[in-house]
Design an enzyme around this catalytic site. Structure first.
Site, mmCIF file in Angstrom:
data_model
loop_
_atom_site.group_PDB
_atom_site.id
_atom_site.type_symbol
_atom_site.label_atom_id
_atom_site.label_comp_id
_atom_site.label_asym_id
_atom_site.label_seq_id
_atom_site.Cartn_x
_atom_site.Cartn_y
_atom_site.Cartn_z
ATOM 1 N N ASP A 43 -10.631 3.479 4.215
ATOM 2 C CA ASP A 43 -11.052 2.075 4.253
ATOM 3 C C ASP A 43 -12.572 1.955 4.188
ATOM 4 O OD1 ASP A 43 -9.327 -0.073 4.327
ATOM 5 O OD2 ASP A 43 -8.801 0.211 6.430
ATOM 6 N N LYS B 198 0.842 -1.209 0.000
ATOM 7 C CA LYS B 198 0.000 0.000 0.000
ATOM 8 C C LYS B 198 0.877 1.259 0.000
ATOM 9 C CE LYS B 198 -3.781 -2.386 2.344
ATOM 10 N NZ LYS B 198 -4.493 -2.695 3.589
ATOM 11 N N GLN C 56 -4.018 -0.759 9.669
ATOM 12 C CA GLN C 56 -4.076 -2.140 9.169
ATOM 13 C C GLN C 56 -4.666 -3.073 10.229
ATOM 14 O OE1 GLN C 56 -3.469 -3.057 6.096
ATOM 15 N NE2 GLN C 56 -3.514 -5.265 6.309
HETATM 16 N N1 GUN Z 1 -6.501 -6.178 6.641
HETATM 17 C C1 GUN Z 1 -6.835 -6.956 5.585
HETATM 18 N N2 GUN Z 1 -7.534 -6.240 4.669
HETATM 19 C C2 GUN Z 1 -7.629 -4.986 5.166
HETATM 20 C C3 GUN Z 1 -8.227 -3.800 4.681
HETATM 21 O O1 GUN Z 1 -8.829 -3.740 3.601
HETATM 22 N N3 GUN Z 1 -8.108 -2.709 5.479
HETATM 23 C C4 GUN Z 1 -7.478 -2.750 6.683
HETATM 24 N N4 GUN Z 1 -7.408 -1.626 7.395
HETATM 25 N N5 GUN Z 1 -6.901 -3.830 7.158
HETATM 26 C C5 GUN Z 1 -6.977 -4.949 6.407
#
Ligand code: GUN
Length: 299
Positions: free
Chosen positions: A120, A53, A97
């Site tokens: 998100d 990311k 995350q």
């Molecule tokens: N962990 C796995 N997928 C995601 C996501 O799309 N967003 C976040 N914040 N954590 C994750």
């Protein structure tokens, strides 16, 4: 002929549009789009995702900040970092995350992110806007937004008369996906582990979206001939044929057999997966446009 959706290609075209949008905003206002990604602890899979990311944010021309916190971080320390990021005008998007280490409560942290920076789409304000049909002012959860792009590319923006079945009812995916489909006028069923005769419910779907976390659960005789099948599962299973201890990724759909029945199908890997990061970048540049008082681009 079955069409196999190329998620990498669709994601790459979203990224190109994000790059152009971020460059345009900077040229017009001098403001760089900013994404802050927060990771707590040393879970290797989470570090891989977060690294991807952060790298993609840089590639998009964003100001990309990664906060890597130790596993000993307290609830208050994490809450205080989110407060600081909320107040920082150079940060347009905040992503914490998940999952967090066990001693930390994720919900109060996620709900403390300013909704306009919640790239998100997990804040209840953003979930509520989607649920009430406001797709213009909120931020939509990245994986459903990505899956919906596949649906729109296949069927257009208006799904009137089409039956859509979403298997899975999570807040992260199933519920927002169902709401996106409903907003586009599909007739939507949310099916789950307690649904009676799941195969026959699925066989009614013109658009079948599987997000259950069970490897290759959806079989060919669950699929209506000619249907569009979107596979959101990512399951790692043993692959002894590749050597001892080796594994491979499969979706929730038994791809080879279902591809013979469907007219459009997304594979795993290379389907919805690459879309999640692309839509995160799209949400971040949307947030940056709104913060600058500009009309945000659509993706
Ligand atoms: N962990 C796995 N997928 C995601 C996501 O799309 N967003 C976040 N914040 N954590 C994750």
């Amino acid at each position: 002929m079955t069409t196999i959706i190329d998620g990498k290609q669709v994601a790459a075209s979203v990224i190109e549009a994000v790059k152009a949008a971020a460059a345009g905003l900077e040229a017009e206002t001098g403001k760089k789009t900013g994404l802050a990604v927060v990771i707590v602890g040393d879970d290797p899979a989470s570090h891989t995702y977060v690294g991807a990311k952060s790298r993609m944010a840089k590639e998009c021309g964003f100001n990309s900040i990664q906060h890597t916190l130790s596993v000993e971080t307290t609830q208050e320390e994490l809450a205080s970092l989110v407060r600081a990021l909320n107040e920082d005008p150079s940060v347009n998007g905040i992503l914490v995350q998940l999952p967090l280490p066990k001693h930390l409560k994720s919900d109060p942290i996620i709900q403390s992110i300013l909704p306009e920076k919640d790239v998100d789409g997990l804040h209840i304000a953003n979930a509520g806007k989607l649920a009430t049909g406001d797709l213009e002012t909120g931020l939509i959860s990245c994986t459903p937004a990505g899956a919906m792009l596949f649906v729109r590319q296949t069927h257009g923006d208006d799904l009137s008369g089409l039956n859509a079945v979403v298997v899975g009812r999570s807040n992260l995916f199933g519920k927002p996906m169902a709401q996106l489909l409903l907003n586009a006028n599909a007739t939507v069923t949310i099916a789950h582990s307690r649904t009676k005769d799941l195969p026959s419910v699925c066989r009614n779907a013109d658009i079948l979206v599987a997000a259950v976390g069970r490897p290759e659960m959806v079989k060919a005789n669950w699929v209506k001939p000619g249907a569009t099948v979107i596979d959101v599962g990512i399951n790692r299973i043993p692959a002894p044929e590749r050597g001892e201890g080796r594994t491979r990724l499969v979706g929730d759909v038994a791809f080879a057999e279902c591809a013979k029945v469907a007219s459009v199908i997304s594979p795993v890997p290379g389907g919805v997966g690459p879309m999640t990061i692309a839509m995160l970048m799209a949400n971040t540049v949307i947030a940056a446009y709104r913060a600058a008082g500009k009309v945000a681009p659509r993706f």
